[in-house]
Design a protein around this motif. Structure first.
Motif, PDB file in Angstrom:
ATOM      1  N   ASP A   7       0.909  -1.164  -0.066  1.00 23.49           N
ATOM      2  CA  ASP A   7       0.109   0.076   0.139  1.00 23.49           C
ATOM      3  C   ASP A   7       0.864   1.267   0.017  1.00 23.49           C
ATOM      4  O   ASP A   7       1.454   1.637   1.021  1.00 23.49           O
ATOM      5  CB  ASP A   7      -0.985  -0.032   1.363  1.00 23.49           C
ATOM      6  N   ASN A   8       1.134   2.007  -1.214  1.00 30.86           N
ATOM      7  CA  ASN A   8       1.844   3.069  -1.179  1.00 30.86           C
ATOM      8  C   ASN A   8       0.863   4.404  -1.277  1.00 30.86           C
ATOM      9  O   ASN A   8       1.380   5.469  -1.763  1.00 30.86           O
ATOM     10  CB  ASN A   8       2.819   2.873  -2.465  1.00 30.86           C
ATOM     11  N   SER A   9      -0.319   4.326  -0.697  1.00 27.05           N
ATOM     12  CA  SER A   9      -1.165   5.538  -0.581  1.00 27.05           C
ATOM     13  C   SER A   9      -0.767   6.631   0.066  1.00 27.05           C
ATOM     14  O   SER A   9      -0.985   7.733   0.063  1.00 27.05           O
ATOM     15  CB  SER A   9      -2.352   5.156  -0.248  1.00 27.05           C
TER      16      SER A   9
ATOM     17  N   HIS B 273      -0.431 -11.041  -1.528  1.00 25.65           N
ATOM     18  CA  HIS B 273      -1.463 -11.014  -0.570  1.00 25.65           C
ATOM     19  C   HIS B 273      -1.305 -12.222   0.381  1.00 25.65           C
ATOM     20  O   HIS B 273      -1.586 -13.124   0.091  1.00 25.65           O
ATOM     21  CB  HIS B 273      -2.909 -11.027  -1.085  1.00 25.65           C
TER      22      HIS B 273
ATOM     23  N   PRO C 252      -9.300  -0.399   5.100  1.00 29.78           N
ATOM     24  CA  PRO C 252      -8.588   0.927   5.277  1.00 29.78           C
ATOM     25  C   PRO C 252      -8.094   1.311   6.711  1.00 29.78           C
ATOM     26  O   PRO C 252      -8.611   0.770   7.720  1.00 29.78           O
ATOM     27  CB  PRO C 252      -9.887   1.890   4.693  1.00 29.78           C
TER      28      PRO C 252
ATOM     29  N   GLN D 288       2.202   4.638   5.121  1.00 29.54           N
ATOM     30  CA  GLN D 288       1.572   3.113   4.712  1.00 29.54           C
ATOM     31  C   GLN D 288       2.849   2.396   4.110  1.00 29.54           C
ATOM     32  O   GLN D 288       2.798   1.402   4.234  1.00 29.54           O
ATOM     33  CB  GLN D 288       0.528   3.310   3.965  1.00 29.54           C
TER      34      GLN D 288
ATOM     35  N   HIS E 255       2.462  -3.198   4.857  1.00 26.18           N
ATOM     36  CA  HIS E 255       2.237  -2.476   3.506  1.00 26.18           C
ATOM     37  C   HIS E 255       3.269  -2.083   2.658  1.00 26.18           C
ATOM     38  O   HIS E 255       3.148  -1.717   1.656  1.00 26.18           O
ATOM     39  CB  HIS E 255       1.303  -1.445   3.909  1.00 26.18           C
TER      40      HIS E 255
END
Length: 376
Positions: free
Chosen positions: A157-159, A324, A365, A163, A169
């Protein structure tokens, strides 16, 4: 003089002796009660192990049992958290899984269950299979964070920069470490990365044996109670323990040094040069004797979190091939080791019957919190 037979140690060929690669050979006493060497199956070298030594490949009859157990569990109309040996019966496969559980505590400390095809199951049923296998491997699930998450989804997760730096992530490599609680840690591979992402393990017993022979002074450093851990709470304790004839190792660099996702407060003590040297020695020996496990979709692999270190190599996701893993923390009330007092609080928090338990089938989230349903 000890010889490392795999990988490299401190940048030198693995076949070189410790004296040849510049490791200080001066002898200082080991901490009271610590043995000169552990002669146990847990003290292994990765290059000497073949996949057939640790993999349980499911047969057609095993899969028939699993599918029957799914249908039986559904007929009970229970919540997924109620999966157990009684509610997920595996008459013959259960005997194999029992042996794997015993090997995790008394054998080499790791295993792999292979043969599940995720595409043959819904996400709900695949999770039931995983929980069912867990009930034979460890039996009791533990919380993995303050939110009560029982299933942790490890996905890139590179949001945000925070994160992207969090172990769950990040797609970067991670150094050898233990989880902060749980006798056994398990992972279900729901999907693999396009490139990289191997799960890599090493024996803490082998690391100890090399250090005990060549750098007993570092064993003394690791056994001291002045290591300033910052996560999940600030506390000082040793990195290694000797309890009831067992070696227990428990540490991570992030709780000791901090990172972008978990910055270390400046008010907390910093590690000494000797402590950093000890951590670097653990990493070097572990890498020199590591075992790389290339997982396939549907694989479930488990390690003894008290005796086996683990790390991850960096990986790259593709459009469809997105890594995953679903992680669990387990313990067996029957086979569990005596825990050091300094670790007991984390285990009590994780495995207490009191407190929230949240079972997410998919990654949620970071700002998500579960809503409770109340009757009108």
């Amino acid at each position: 003089m000890a010889t490392v037979t795999t990988g490299t140690y401190l940048g030198e060929p693995a076949s070189a002796s410790m004296a040849e690669i510049g490791v200080c050979a001066e002898v200082s006493p080991l901490p009271a009660g610590f043995p000169a060497k552990f002669e146990r199956p847990l003290a292994w070298n990765g290059l000497e192990i073949k996949q057939e030594d640790y993999a349980c490949v499911l047969t057609a009859s095993d899969l028939v049992e699993i599918n029957a157990a799914i249908e039986y569990f559904k007929s009970l109309e229970l919540d997924g958290s109620c999966v157990s040996r009684d509610t997920f019966p595996l008459p013959q496969l259960g005997l194999k899984l029992d042996k794997l559980g015993l090997d995790l505590y008394q054998g080499k400390g790791f295993c792999l269950v292979r043969g599940i095809k995720p595409e043959a199951y819904s996400v709900e049923d695949l999770t039931l299979v995983y929980l069912g296998v867990n009930s034979y491997i460890g039996g009791q699930h533990g919380r993995q964070d303050g939110r009560g998450n029982m299933l942790v989804h490890i996905v890139a997760d590179n949001s945000s920069s925070t994160q992207a730096e969090h172990h769950r992530h990040s797609n970067k490599s991670i150094s050898f470490h233990n989880e902060e609680s749980g006798d056994i840690v398990g992972w279900l591979t729901r999907n693999t990365a396009a490139k990289g992402g191997k799960c890599i393990i090493a024996s803490a017993y082998t690391v100890y044996n090399v250090l005990a022979e060549t750098r007993p002074d570092l064993i003394r450093i690791l056994a001291r109670s002045d290591w300033p851990f910052a996560l999940p709470r600030f506390h000082c304790r040793p990195v290694i323990f000797h309890r009831d004839s067992n070696l227990v190792m428990n540490f991570g660099r992030t709780p000791l040094l901090g990172n972008t996702a978990h910055p270390r407060p400046e008010t907390l003590p910093s590690l000494s040069e000797r402590q950093i040297e000890a951590l670097d020695a653990i990493e070097a020996i572990a890498q020199a004797t590591q075992l790389e496990i290339t997982t396939q979709t549907g694989d479930m692999h488990f390690i003894n979190n008290l005796a086996v270190l683990h790390r991850r190599e960096a990986f790259v996701d593709g459009d469809q091939a997105k890594r995953h893993l679903v992680r669990v923390r387990l313990r067996s009330p029957e086979l569990g080791w005596e825990l050091p007092e300094e670790l007991q609080k984390e285990w009590d928090t994780a495995f207490s019957e009191e407190g929230n338990q949240t079972w997410h089938l998919e990654p949620m989230p970071s700002g998500y919190f579960p809503l409770r349903m109340y009757p009108n």
